[in-house]
Scaffold this motif. Structure first.
Motif, PDB file in Angstrom:
ATOM      1  N   ARG A  44       0.856  -1.193   0.000  1.00 49.92           N
ATOM      2  CA  ARG A  44       0.000   0.000   0.000  1.00 49.92           C
ATOM      3  C   ARG A  44       0.891   1.242   0.000  1.00 49.92           C
ATOM      4  O   ARG A  44       1.904   1.281   0.682  1.00 49.92           O
ATOM      5  N   GLN A  45       0.481   2.241  -0.785  1.00 50.01           N
ATOM      6  CA  GLN A  45       1.285   3.449  -0.862  1.00 50.01           C
ATOM      7  C   GLN A  45       0.394   4.686  -0.757  1.00 50.01           C
ATOM      8  O   GLN A  45      -0.743   4.685  -1.219  1.00 50.01           O
ATOM      9  N   ALA A  46       0.935   5.717  -0.143  1.00 52.70           N
ATOM     10  CA  ALA A  46       0.269   7.016  -0.055  1.00 52.70           C
ATOM     11  C   ALA A  46       1.358   8.060   0.157  1.00 52.70           C
ATOM     12  O   ALA A  46       2.386   7.774   0.780  1.00 52.70           O
ATOM     13  N   GLY A  47       1.125   9.258  -0.342  1.00 47.24           N
ATOM     14  CA  GLY A  47       2.129  10.297  -0.178  1.00 47.24           C
ATOM     15  C   GLY A  47       3.477   9.855  -0.706  1.00 47.24           C
ATOM     16  O   GLY A  47       3.596   9.391  -1.846  1.00 47.24           O
ATOM     17  N   GLU A  48       4.496   9.937   0.123  1.00 52.95           N
ATOM     18  CA  GLU A  48       5.857   9.574  -0.286  1.00 52.95           C
ATOM     19  C   GLU A  48       6.247   8.166   0.133  1.00 52.95           C
ATOM     20  O   GLU A  48       7.406   7.766  -0.024  1.00 52.95           O
ATOM     21  N   LEU A  49       5.302   7.395   0.659  1.00 55.65           N
ATOM     22  CA  LEU A  49       5.619   6.041   1.115  1.00 55.65           C
ATOM     23  C   LEU A  49       5.953   5.142  -0.065  1.00 55.65           C
ATOM     24  O   LEU A  49       5.145   4.972  -0.971  1.00 55.65           O
ATOM     25  N   HIS A  50       7.132   4.594  -0.067  1.00 56.41           N
ATOM     26  CA  HIS A  50       7.480   3.478  -0.947  1.00 56.41           C
ATOM     27  C   HIS A  50       8.779   2.870  -0.435  1.00 56.41           C
ATOM     28  O   HIS A  50       9.493   3.464   0.378  1.00 56.41           O
ATOM     29  N   VAL A  51       9.074   1.672  -0.902  1.00 54.53           N
ATOM     30  CA  VAL A  51      10.183   0.911  -0.320  1.00 54.53           C
ATOM     31  C   VAL A  51      11.540   1.389  -0.803  1.00 54.53           C
ATOM     32  O   VAL A  51      12.567   0.997  -0.246  1.00 54.53           O
ATOM     33  N   LEU A  52      11.594   2.205  -1.856  1.00 48.03           N
ATOM     34  CA  LEU A  52      12.880   2.624  -2.418  1.00 48.03           C
ATOM     35  C   LEU A  52      13.380   3.907  -1.760  1.00 48.03           C
ATOM     36  O   LEU A  52      13.714   4.880  -2.424  1.00 48.03           O
ATOM     37  N   GLN A  53      13.444   3.873  -0.426  1.00 44.27           N
ATOM     38  CA  GLN A  53      13.915   5.034   0.325  1.00 44.27           C
ATOM     39  C   GLN A  53      14.949   4.633   1.381  1.00 44.27           C
ATOM     40  O   GLN A  53      15.406   5.487   2.132  1.00 44.27           O
ATOM     41  N   ASN A  54      15.294   3.348   1.429  1.00 46.05           N
ATOM     42  CA  ASN A  54      16.093   2.827   2.542  1.00 46.05           C
ATOM     43  C   ASN A  54      15.412   3.094   3.892  1.00 46.05           C
ATOM     44  O   ASN A  54      16.081   3.289   4.904  1.00 46.05           O
ATOM     45  N   MET A  55      14.084   3.103   3.864  1.00 49.17           N
ATOM     46  CA  MET A  55      13.316   3.270   5.095  1.00 49.17           C
ATOM     47  C   MET A  55      12.261   2.177   5.212  1.00 49.17           C
ATOM     48  O   MET A  55      11.194   2.370   5.810  1.00 49.17           O
ATOM     49  N   ALA A  56      12.551   1.029   4.631  1.00 54.34           N
ATOM     50  CA  ALA A  56      11.684  -0.139   4.756  1.00 54.34           C
ATOM     51  C   ALA A  56      12.569  -1.364   4.669  1.00 54.34           C
ATOM     52  O   ALA A  56      13.562  -1.369   3.942  1.00 54.34           O
ATOM     53  N   SER A  57      12.224  -2.386   5.411  1.00 55.66           N
ATOM     54  CA  SER A  57      13.079  -3.558   5.431  1.00 55.66           C
ATOM     55  C   SER A  57      12.273  -4.796   5.776  1.00 55.66           C
ATOM     56  O   SER A  57      11.332  -4.731   6.563  1.00 55.66           O
ATOM     57  N   VAL A  58      12.674  -5.915   5.185  1.00 60.03           N
ATOM     58  CA  VAL A  58      12.050  -7.191   5.529  1.00 60.03           C
ATOM     59  C   VAL A  58      12.953  -7.989   6.459  1.00 60.03           C
ATOM     60  O   VAL A  58      12.594  -9.078   6.883  1.00 60.03           O
ATOM     61  N   SER A  59      14.111  -7.467   6.800  1.00 58.88           N
ATOM     62  CA  SER A  59      15.062  -8.255   7.572  1.00 58.88           C
ATOM     63  C   SER A  59      15.321  -7.690   8.969  1.00 58.88           C
ATOM     64  O   SER A  59      15.837  -8.393   9.829  1.00 58.88           O
ATOM     65  N   TRP A  60      14.980  -6.432   9.226  1.00 58.55           N
ATOM     66  CA  TRP A  60      15.337  -5.861  10.524  1.00 58.55           C
ATOM     67  C   TRP A  60      14.371  -6.270  11.617  1.00 58.55           C
ATOM     68  O   TRP A  60      14.602  -6.056  12.789  1.00 58.55           O
ATOM     69  N   MET A  61      13.222  -6.867  11.228  1.00 62.88           N
ATOM     70  CA  MET A  61      12.277  -7.354  12.220  1.00 62.88           C
ATOM     71  C   MET A  61      11.566  -8.575  11.655  1.00 62.88           C
ATOM     72  O   MET A  61      11.846  -9.019  10.545  1.00 62.88           O
ATOM     73  N   TRP A  62      10.648  -9.134  12.422  1.00 64.94           N
ATOM     74  CA  TRP A  62      10.051 -10.417  12.041  1.00 64.94           C
ATOM     75  C   TRP A  62       8.944 -10.281  11.016  1.00 64.94           C
ATOM     76  O   TRP A  62       8.393 -11.252  10.561  1.00 64.94           O
ATOM     77  N   PHE A  63       8.548  -9.083  10.643  1.00 63.28           N
ATOM     78  CA  PHE A  63       7.611  -8.895   9.544  1.00 63.28           C
ATOM     79  C   PHE A  63       7.984  -7.613   8.822  1.00 63.28           C
ATOM     80  O   PHE A  63       8.705  -6.774   9.346  1.00 63.28           O
ATOM     81  N   THR A  64       7.528  -7.482   7.578  1.00 62.83           N
ATOM     82  CA  THR A  64       7.856  -6.295   6.801  1.00 62.83           C
ATOM     83  C   THR A  64       7.270  -5.061   7.457  1.00 62.83           C
ATOM     84  O   THR A  64       6.163  -5.076   7.984  1.00 62.83           O
ATOM     85  N   SER A  65       8.021  -3.986   7.410  1.00 64.71           N
ATOM     86  CA  SER A  65       7.600  -2.778   8.101  1.00 64.71           C
ATOM     87  C   SER A  65       8.405  -1.607   7.582  1.00 64.71           C
ATOM     88  O   SER A  65       9.536  -1.768   7.115  1.00 64.71           O
ATOM     89  N   TYR A  66       7.824  -0.417   7.662  1.00 62.38           N
ATOM     90  CA  TYR A  66       8.613   0.787   7.448  1.00 62.38           C
ATOM     91  C   TYR A  66       9.492   1.037   8.668  1.00 62.38           C
ATOM     92  O   TYR A  66       9.116   0.715   9.803  1.00 62.38           O
TER      93      TYR A  66
END
Length: 363
Positions: free
Chosen positions: A241-263
């Motif tokens: 899901r995206q809104a405003g400036e949210l997207h994964v290509l910002q180095n502000m989202a990760s699938v590895s730093w916690m147990w589920f995907t998250s910003y």
């Protein structure tokens, strides 16, 4: 005016499509190079999701162009009415010259009524908001590479500070609110950095972002502002899901730093030196739903927002409070598994902000 509006809309569409293109380029390369069927299917699913998002953004551009066209029509109507008033004033001058006092009074009464109607019409049209959140450290300007003394006696030097400023809402005296749509903004001071998780090299440029501009603020009278640090669960729990400036290509989202995907809500990275001379790196990140924080700041006076009155809110985002209860030498790393430290750091971000001034000038 109409030409400017059209070019602005086309420019917005271009930026949206360019973002989607970058996203597609950033997908892992496909082919017979050992990729499994599951990887290929995941890549194809991601491609379809991004293509769907491009289509949704194109539909949004079309909707906004229609809205702008309606506003342009309203503006043209107002211009025509002003031209009519100008003509009536010229006629009033001729009546004065001919000493037709009764005609002058009638003409001026009609002009005043039309101007009052126009003022009412313009006051009902949307206004704008500029929100400035200037980075500082204590009383000093905030600069990457500069050394600062913390409350714990260490000195720190920063390589990046980033946070999501989201869900900006204006408050009214009667307790009701007006939320600004698609209000997700990445505030940051960063050096150039490579984008993580892509097979094709992509570099995020150095950036200092301290300002948010909203151009469709509902006309009304407001007494304060509310915004959040982080991303609400609706979007934080689903990176598709995206809104405003949210997207994964910002180095502000990760699938590895916690147990589920998250910003990642906030990033505070740098180096430290203790009073004893010990030194090292520190990396403090937050991003679970429990780290979501909301800030509310009352205005010193009520302000009016409409097409004739613009609102500028000036804040300070003070990095120093982040170190009031945390010490990088004893806690050099904070992530999702350190709930207590993450909560303390999140509270520090909520305490960063102070209202400096509110400007409510005529256009």
């Amino acid at each position: 005016m109409k030409k400017h509006t059209s070019l602005s809309s086309l420019s917005a569409l271009g930026r949206m499509l360019a973002l989607a293109a970058i996203a597609l380029l950033a997908l892992p390369a496909r082919g017979d190079d050992g990729a499994t069927n599951e990887q290929l299917q995941a890549s194809e699913d991601q491609r379809r999701q991004l293509e769907q998002q491009v289509s949704e953004l194109e539909a949004e551009v079309t909707r906004l162009e229609a809205q702008l066209a309606r506003q342009q029509q309203d503006a043209e109507t107002a211009q025509a009415e002003l031209a009519d008033v100008t003509q009536q004033l010229e006629e009033a001058r001729e009546l004065v010259a001919s000493q037709d006092w009764e005609g002058v009074y009638q003409q001026l009464t009609q002009v005043r009524a039309e101007l009052a109607a126009l003022r009412t019409q313009l006051a009902a049209m949307n206004g704008s908001l500029e929100l400035n959140a200037a980075f500082v450290f204590g009383t000093a300007p905030f600069v990457l590479g500069q050394t600062y003394a913390t409350a714990g006696g260490d000195t720190v030097t920063f390589s990046q500070v980033r946070y999501w400023l989201s869900n900006v809402t204006l408050l009214k005296q009667d307790g009701t609110t007006r939320a600004l749509t698609d209000s997700y903004h990445l505030m940051e001071v960063i050096n150039a950095q490579e984008l993580d998780g892509t097979s094709n090299p992509v570099t995020l440029p150095a950036n200092r972002r301290e300002r948010v501009q909203a151009r469709a603020v509902p006309a009304d009278t407001y007494s304060g502002i509310r915004f959040s640090i982080g991303v609400d669960p609706t979007y934080n729990d689903d990176l598709s899901r995206q809104a405003g400036e949210l997207h994964v290509l910002q180095n502000m989202a990760s699938v590895s730093w916690m147990w589920f995907t998250s910003y990642i809500f906030t990033k505070t990275h740098g180096t430290y030196v203790t009073a004893q001379g010990t030194q090292g790196d520190f990396a403090w990140d937050t991003g679970t739903n429990a780290n979501y924080r909301t800030v509310e700041l009352p205005f010193p006076i009520t302000v009016t927002v409409n097409s004739q009155k613009r609102l500028t809110v000036n804040l300070q985002a003070n990095v120093a409070p982040l170190f009031a209860s945390l010490n990088p030498s004893t806690t050099p790393s904070i992530g999702a598994t350190q709930s207590t430290e993450s909560a303390t750091l999140s509270d520090g971000f909520a305490n960063m902000f102070a209202l400096v001034s509110v400007e409510n000038a005529d256009r």
